[in-house]
Write a protein that holds these residues in place. Sequence first.
Motif, short mmCIF file in Angstrom:
data_model
loop_
_atom_site.label_atom_id
_atom_site.label_comp_id
_atom_site.label_asym_id
_atom_site.label_seq_id
_atom_site.Cartn_x
_atom_site.Cartn_y
_atom_site.Cartn_z
N CYS A 81 3.92 -3.13 -12.51
CA CYS A 81 2.89 -3.48 -13.50
C CYS A 81 3.41 -3.29 -14.93
O CYS A 81 3.01 -4.03 -15.84
CB CYS A 81 1.58 -2.74 -13.25
SG CYS A 81 1.59 -1.01 -13.74
N SER A 100 4.48 2.30 -8.27
CA SER A 100 3.15 1.71 -8.04
C SER A 100 2.22 2.03 -9.21
O SER A 100 2.40 3.03 -9.92
CB SER A 100 2.55 2.24 -6.74
OG SER A 100 2.20 3.59 -6.92
N PHE A 101 1.23 1.20 -9.39
CA PHE A 101 0.27 1.40 -10.48
C PHE A 101 -0.37 2.78 -10.39
O PHE A 101 -0.54 3.47 -11.41
CB PHE A 101 -0.81 0.30 -10.42
CG PHE A 101 -1.87 0.43 -11.47
CD1 PHE A 101 -1.54 0.53 -12.81
CD2 PHE A 101 -3.22 0.44 -11.12
CE1 PHE A 101 -2.52 0.63 -13.80
CE2 PHE A 101 -4.21 0.56 -12.09
CZ PHE A 101 -3.86 0.66 -13.43
N LYS A 102 -0.68 3.20 -9.19
CA LYS A 102 -1.32 4.50 -8.97
C LYS A 102 -0.47 5.65 -9.55
O LYS A 102 -1.00 6.61 -10.10
CB LYS A 102 -1.50 4.69 -7.46
CG LYS A 102 -2.09 5.99 -7.01
CD LYS A 102 -2.34 5.91 -5.51
CE LYS A 102 -2.13 7.17 -4.73
NZ LYS A 102 -1.02 8.00 -4.95
N ASN A 103 0.84 5.50 -9.45
CA ASN A 103 1.73 6.59 -9.88
C ASN A 103 2.41 6.34 -11.24
O ASN A 103 3.25 7.13 -11.66
CB ASN A 103 2.80 6.82 -8.82
CG ASN A 103 2.20 7.29 -7.52
OD1 ASN A 103 1.28 8.12 -7.52
ND2 ASN A 103 2.66 6.75 -6.40
N TRP A 108 5.88 3.20 -18.42
CA TRP A 108 5.22 2.04 -19.05
C TRP A 108 5.86 1.76 -20.41
O TRP A 108 6.29 0.64 -20.71
CB TRP A 108 3.72 2.33 -19.19
CG TRP A 108 2.97 1.26 -19.91
CD1 TRP A 108 2.80 1.14 -21.26
CD2 TRP A 108 2.29 0.14 -19.32
NE1 TRP A 108 2.05 0.01 -21.54
CE2 TRP A 108 1.73 -0.62 -20.38
CE3 TRP A 108 2.10 -0.30 -18.00
CZ2 TRP A 108 0.99 -1.78 -20.16
CZ3 TRP A 108 1.37 -1.46 -17.79
CH2 TRP A 108 0.82 -2.19 -18.85
N LYS A 140 3.57 6.38 -14.89
CA LYS A 140 3.51 7.37 -15.98
C LYS A 140 3.66 6.62 -17.32
O LYS A 140 4.34 5.60 -17.39
CB LYS A 140 4.65 8.38 -15.86
CG LYS A 140 4.70 9.11 -14.53
CD LYS A 140 3.80 10.34 -14.53
CE LYS A 140 3.86 11.12 -13.24
NZ LYS A 140 3.35 10.38 -12.05
#
Length: 318
Positions: free
Chosen positions: A161, A106-109, A115, A111
């Motif tokens: 993402c 998820s975007f929240k997690n 990415w 790293k």
Amino acid sequence: MSDLRFDGQVVVVTGAGSGLGKAYALFFASRGASVVVNDLGGSLAGSGASAKAADAVVNEIVVAGGKAVANYNSVEDGAAIVDTAISAFGRIDIIINNAGILRDISFKNMKDADWDAVHAVHLKGAYKTTQAAWPHFRKQKYGRVIVTSSAAGLYGNFGQCNYSSAKAGLIGFGETLAKEGAKYNIFTNIIAPVAASRMTATVMPAEVLQYLAPEWVVPVVAVLVHPSNKTENGSIFEIGAGHAAKLRWERAGGALVKCDETMTPGAVLAKWADVNDFTKAAHPTTTADMVTYLRQSNALPPNPPGEDVRFDGRVAVV
Ligand code: NAI
């Protein structure tokens, strides 16, 4: 289709050790091409490396009487892959940018490492590999490039993402190469495939996967990269389960509010329905289309006589 052949052509397929890439490699070899089977041989998340995957595909091609060599470099080192094509076969005609990894989170997690790794393989990998081939394509006035995007890149997808942004980046990359390559007969097209592979094995039900053979994506790609393709360049296709469909950008009719002090948020809201109205839609394909459109809708003054706004062949600073 049955007689589309690739005799005398050299095809580089990245990530050709499994899934879609393997299907492309076997197909092109069976139709007379010499194939560079590139694969780093790592895990789905991009860790590790092995010669096994590429070697197995090369072996299968050679046993069937075809021509292929292996390359084990990462696509981030695209020059080495193109070097393999030149030293083994003396030329390069087609690149299928296909290698890929996944690091869903998820975007929240998210790293930086997840990415960066996904962007490096998908986006930088396609850039480095295609750029190494570009001088050869220009010199011989011929080249065919496939860039592999994804539905995630087109529409976004929960937990992706990193992947979706890299895949969306590949759309802009492919569309630009199509414009820069056109006059050298270098055609680039973008695909968003769906296929049963280790990438989809855990996220799609078996009942669906049985209809998603990678081999049913291959013929569409073959049509796009064949010398007989003289029209499709910079196009996007969704392909899977034996189905193929072209996609395009669509701009709503829009609204001319005003370019003076009456251009307020309230004035925009008053015309919001027009901003979103697709009944008079246009299908832009160049950056200049917006300027032309603004002139036609009287938001900009008409062209001075004899002058046209053109961006092709120029470097425009926007
Ligand atoms: P896959 O995991 O079977 O094949 C990918 C191959 O790329 C693997 O053999 C892997 O070793 C290789 N690879 C990974 N990193 C590499 C690197 N740095 N250098 C060279 N090779 C590397 O997956 P699949 O499904 O065949 O995917 C092929 C392409 O299609 C990928 O770009 C993927 O993102 C894209 N795609 C696939 C979809 C599907 O439904 N299978 C959906 C949308 C896009």
